[in-house]
Motif scaffolding. Structure first.
Motif, PDB file in Angstrom:
ATOM      1  N   LEU A 125       1.336   8.626  -6.327  1.00 14.56           N
ATOM      2  CA  LEU A 125       0.931   9.995  -6.003  1.00 14.56           C
ATOM      3  C   LEU A 125       1.703  11.052  -6.796  1.00 14.56           C
ATOM      4  O   LEU A 125       1.084  11.978  -7.345  1.00 14.56           O
ATOM      5  CB  LEU A 125       1.069  10.228  -4.493  1.00 14.56           C
ATOM      6  CG  LEU A 125       0.435  11.511  -3.965  1.00 14.56           C
ATOM      7  CD1 LEU A 125      -1.038  11.599  -4.353  1.00 14.56           C
ATOM      8  CD2 LEU A 125       0.577  11.585  -2.444  1.00 14.56           C
ATOM      9  N   THR A 138       1.439   3.938  -3.100  1.00 14.13           N
ATOM     10  CA  THR A 138       1.118   5.351  -2.876  1.00 14.13           C
ATOM     11  C   THR A 138       2.306   6.242  -3.193  1.00 14.13           C
ATOM     12  O   THR A 138       2.161   7.278  -3.856  1.00 14.13           O
ATOM     13  CB  THR A 138       0.679   5.561  -1.417  1.00 14.13           C
ATOM     14  OG1 THR A 138      -0.484   4.769  -1.147  1.00 14.13           O
ATOM     15  CG2 THR A 138       0.364   7.025  -1.151  1.00 14.13           C
ATOM     16  N   SER A 139       3.493   5.859  -2.720  1.00 11.40           N
ATOM     17  CA  SER A 139       4.681   6.687  -2.959  1.00 11.40           C
ATOM     18  C   SER A 139       5.044   6.741  -4.432  1.00 11.40           C
ATOM     19  O   SER A 139       5.672   7.706  -4.885  1.00 11.40           O
ATOM     20  CB  SER A 139       5.862   6.149  -2.150  1.00 11.40           C
ATOM     21  OG  SER A 139       6.219   4.844  -2.570  1.00 11.40           O
ATOM     22  N   ASP A 181       0.828  -1.207   0.000  1.00 10.88           N
ATOM     23  CA  ASP A 181       0.000   0.000   0.000  1.00 10.88           C
ATOM     24  C   ASP A 181       0.864   1.259   0.000  1.00 10.88           C
ATOM     25  O   ASP A 181       0.654   2.174  -0.807  1.00 10.88           O
ATOM     26  CB  ASP A 181      -0.928   0.019   1.222  1.00 10.88           C
ATOM     27  CG  ASP A 181      -1.988  -1.062   1.153  1.00 10.88           C
ATOM     28  OD1 ASP A 181      -2.199  -1.603   0.047  1.00 10.88           O
ATOM     29  OD2 ASP A 181      -2.598  -1.383   2.189  1.00 10.88           O
ATOM     30  N   ALA A 182       1.833   1.303   0.932  1.00 14.08           N
ATOM     31  CA  ALA A 182       2.713   2.476   1.010  1.00 14.08           C
ATOM     32  C   ALA A 182       3.575   2.594  -0.241  1.00 14.08           C
ATOM     33  O   ALA A 182       3.832   3.701  -0.732  1.00 14.08           O
ATOM     34  CB  ALA A 182       3.593   2.383   2.255  1.00 14.08           C
TER      35      ALA A 182
END
Length: 262
Positions: free
Chosen positions: A40, A36-37, A32-33
């Motif tokens: 985004l 996102t990184s 997930d992280a």
């Protein structure tokens, strides 16, 4: 049977490499992280280029808004990627794994350097991905070989410096959630800079901060170098900022680690 106490111990560099490998493995599981990184910065670049780009005046030096905004997005990507280091360090401090590392004679420098090295690898992969998308939507660099090398040096210097700052934040925060919140301010820095609009278009009371904060010379350096324009001493100012931030962050990280583990 050999005595474990007599077994050779890994040196600091080897320990840092082992810690970096551990951090990368943990990152690969935190999808997930990771997504996102990566996603985004790309989404922000697409939004600014296609939603706002036609309304933003960047001057006659740039054929299109994508030529102006990509260097800022690269620094934004570095900030987002480095922010995960704070959470990872805070989770280590909260979970008790640091006590086990210390029992194995692994000190502060290898542990933190491992997190920073893993952050740098993650950030470089994200940068390549963002740059590839930028090429697809019309970014056309015109840098010389020396320009490419100096631009890469500036970018890597900021990735390392921001990662060490994030490590210090992770040691300062008392929970991973707090660490994530603190890094918001670091990720916010590209906005009041020359990343997305010219500083001259901002309110006059904001000019002083936007012109003299550490991210602005880095973005200006990347923009000038990648587009083959004269950069003057801007890259050296950017590297001086990165070196200063790195030195302060490393000293602060060492002091905070000793304070948290005494």
């Amino acid at each position: 049977m050999s005595d474990p106490a007599a077994a050779p111990r890994l040196g600091g560099t080897a320990q840092a490499a082992v810690m970096a490998g551990r951090s990368l493995r943990i990152s690969s599981r935190n999808t997930d992280a990771l997504i996102t990184s990566l996603a985004l910065p790309i989404m922000l670049m697409l939004i600014f280029v296609y939603f706002f780009g036609g309304a933003i005046e960047t001057g006659v030096a740039y054929d299109s808004y994508v030529m102006y905004v990509v260097p800022g997005v690269l620094l934004l990507c570095a900030g987002f990627g480095a922010a995960t280091t704070a959470t990872a360090v805070s989770e280590d401090m909260k979970g008790g794994i640091i006590d086990r590392f210390r029992s194995l004679d692994v000190g502060a420098t290898p542990v933190l350097a491992g997190h920073v090295a893993a952050s740098t690898v993650r950030n470089l992969c994200a940068t390549v991905l963002v740059f590839g998308v930028a090429l697809l939507i019309g970014f056309r660099p015109a840098a010389s070989l020396s320009g490419w090398l100096l631009a890469a040096t500036v970018l890597i210097a900021y990735i390392v410096a921001l990662s060490w700052i994030s490590a210090a934040i992770g040691l300062l925060a008392r929970s991973p959630e707090a660490a994530s919140g603190f890094t918001f301010f670091m990720s916010f820095l590209p906005y009041p800079s020359s990343a997305f609009v010219r500083i001259e278009s901002m309110p006059s009371w904001l000019h002083g901060f936007a012109e003299n904060q550490p991210v602005t010379p880095a973005i200006d350096s990347l923009r000038l170098l990648l587009l083959g324009q004269p950069a003057g001493n801007t890259p050296w100012i950017a590297l001086a900022w990165a070196g200063g931030m790195l030195a302060v962050a490393m000293v602060a990280s060492g002091a905070l680690f000793r304070h948290r583990t005494r």
